[in-house]
Write a protein that holds these residues in place. Structure first.
Motif, short mmCIF file in Angstrom:
data_model
loop_
_atom_site.label_atom_id
_atom_site.label_comp_id
_atom_site.label_asym_id
_atom_site.label_seq_id
_atom_site.Cartn_x
_atom_site.Cartn_y
_atom_site.Cartn_z
N TYR A 187 82.70 -30.89 58.20
CA TYR A 187 81.97 -30.84 56.93
C TYR A 187 82.73 -31.56 55.81
O TYR A 187 82.17 -32.40 55.10
CB TYR A 187 81.69 -29.40 56.52
CG TYR A 187 81.16 -29.28 55.12
CD1 TYR A 187 79.84 -29.60 54.84
CD2 TYR A 187 81.99 -28.88 54.08
CE1 TYR A 187 79.35 -29.52 53.54
CE2 TYR A 187 81.50 -28.79 52.79
CZ TYR A 187 80.19 -29.11 52.53
OH TYR A 187 79.71 -29.02 51.25
N PHE A 188 84.00 -31.24 55.65
CA PHE A 188 84.76 -31.82 54.55
C PHE A 188 85.04 -33.30 54.75
O PHE A 188 85.08 -34.07 53.79
CB PHE A 188 86.06 -31.05 54.32
CG PHE A 188 85.84 -29.71 53.69
CD1 PHE A 188 85.30 -29.60 52.41
CD2 PHE A 188 86.14 -28.55 54.38
CE1 PHE A 188 85.08 -28.37 51.83
CE2 PHE A 188 85.91 -27.30 53.81
CZ PHE A 188 85.38 -27.21 52.53
N CYS A 189 85.21 -33.72 55.98
CA CYS A 189 85.43 -35.15 56.23
C CYS A 189 84.13 -35.94 56.13
O CYS A 189 84.14 -37.11 55.74
CB CYS A 189 86.04 -35.35 57.61
SG CYS A 189 87.73 -34.74 57.72
N TRP A 190 83.01 -35.32 56.47
CA TRP A 190 81.72 -35.99 56.45
C TRP A 190 81.38 -36.49 55.05
O TRP A 190 80.76 -37.53 54.87
CB TRP A 190 80.63 -35.04 56.94
CG TRP A 190 79.35 -35.71 57.33
CD1 TRP A 190 78.40 -36.23 56.50
CD2 TRP A 190 78.89 -35.94 58.65
NE1 TRP A 190 77.37 -36.75 57.22
CE2 TRP A 190 77.64 -36.59 58.55
CE3 TRP A 190 79.41 -35.65 59.91
CZ2 TRP A 190 76.90 -36.96 59.66
CZ3 TRP A 190 78.66 -36.02 61.02
CH2 TRP A 190 77.43 -36.66 60.89
N ARG A 191 81.80 -35.74 54.05
CA ARG A 191 81.48 -36.08 52.65
C ARG A 191 82.06 -37.42 52.24
O ARG A 191 81.52 -38.09 51.36
CB ARG A 191 82.00 -35.00 51.70
CG ARG A 191 81.40 -33.64 51.92
CD ARG A 191 82.00 -32.63 51.01
NE ARG A 191 83.46 -32.66 51.11
CZ ARG A 191 84.28 -32.08 50.26
NH1 ARG A 191 83.81 -31.41 49.24
NH2 ARG A 191 85.58 -32.13 50.42
N ASP A 192 83.14 -37.83 52.86
CA ASP A 192 83.83 -39.06 52.46
C ASP A 192 83.49 -40.26 53.34
O ASP A 192 84.10 -41.32 53.19
CB ASP A 192 85.34 -38.84 52.48
CG ASP A 192 85.78 -37.79 51.46
OD1 ASP A 192 85.11 -37.67 50.43
OD2 ASP A 192 86.78 -37.10 51.72
N THR A 193 82.55 -40.12 54.24
CA THR A 193 82.28 -41.21 55.18
C THR A 193 81.70 -42.45 54.51
O THR A 193 81.87 -43.56 55.02
CB THR A 193 81.33 -40.76 56.31
OG1 THR A 193 80.13 -40.24 55.73
CG2 THR A 193 81.99 -39.73 57.19
N GLU A 194 81.03 -42.29 53.39
CA GLU A 194 80.47 -43.45 52.69
C GLU A 194 81.56 -44.41 52.19
O GLU A 194 81.29 -45.58 51.96
CB GLU A 194 79.59 -43.00 51.53
CG GLU A 194 78.33 -42.29 51.97
CD GLU A 194 77.46 -43.14 52.88
OE1 GLU A 194 77.30 -44.35 52.60
OE2 GLU A 194 76.96 -42.61 53.88
#
Length: 79
Positions: free
Chosen positions: A11-18
């Motif tokens: 969840y926390f890493c997914w936020r920065d994928t952009e």
């Protein structure tokens, strides 16, 4: 315990994928699918004795996600 570690991490890493380059973004998304398969396999083993039907369904879902992750990852890298 493993689930409590993996799910927040995803969840926390997914936020920065952009912010990632496309190559790394595809790799991260695919690795999330592979991690999901690992968790599904783990839960399948835990529930196998008491709930064999649920165990099978969890494993089947994990396999579907794993397959989709592989198609996504290799489709990107081989085309």
């Amino acid at each position: 315990i493993t689930t409590a570690i993996y799910l927040p991490w995803i969840y926390f890493c997914w936020r920065d994928t952009e912010k990632l380059e496309n190559h790394y973004r595809v790799t991260f998304y695919a690795s999330c699918g592979w991690a999901f398969m690992s968790l599904a396999s783990l839960h399948s083993v835990v529930y196998q004795d008491k709930f064999p039907g649920l165990s099978f369904n969890i494993l089947a879902l994990g396999n579907i996600v794993f397959f989709a992750s592989c198609v996504y990852f290799y489709g990107y890298h081989w085309t």
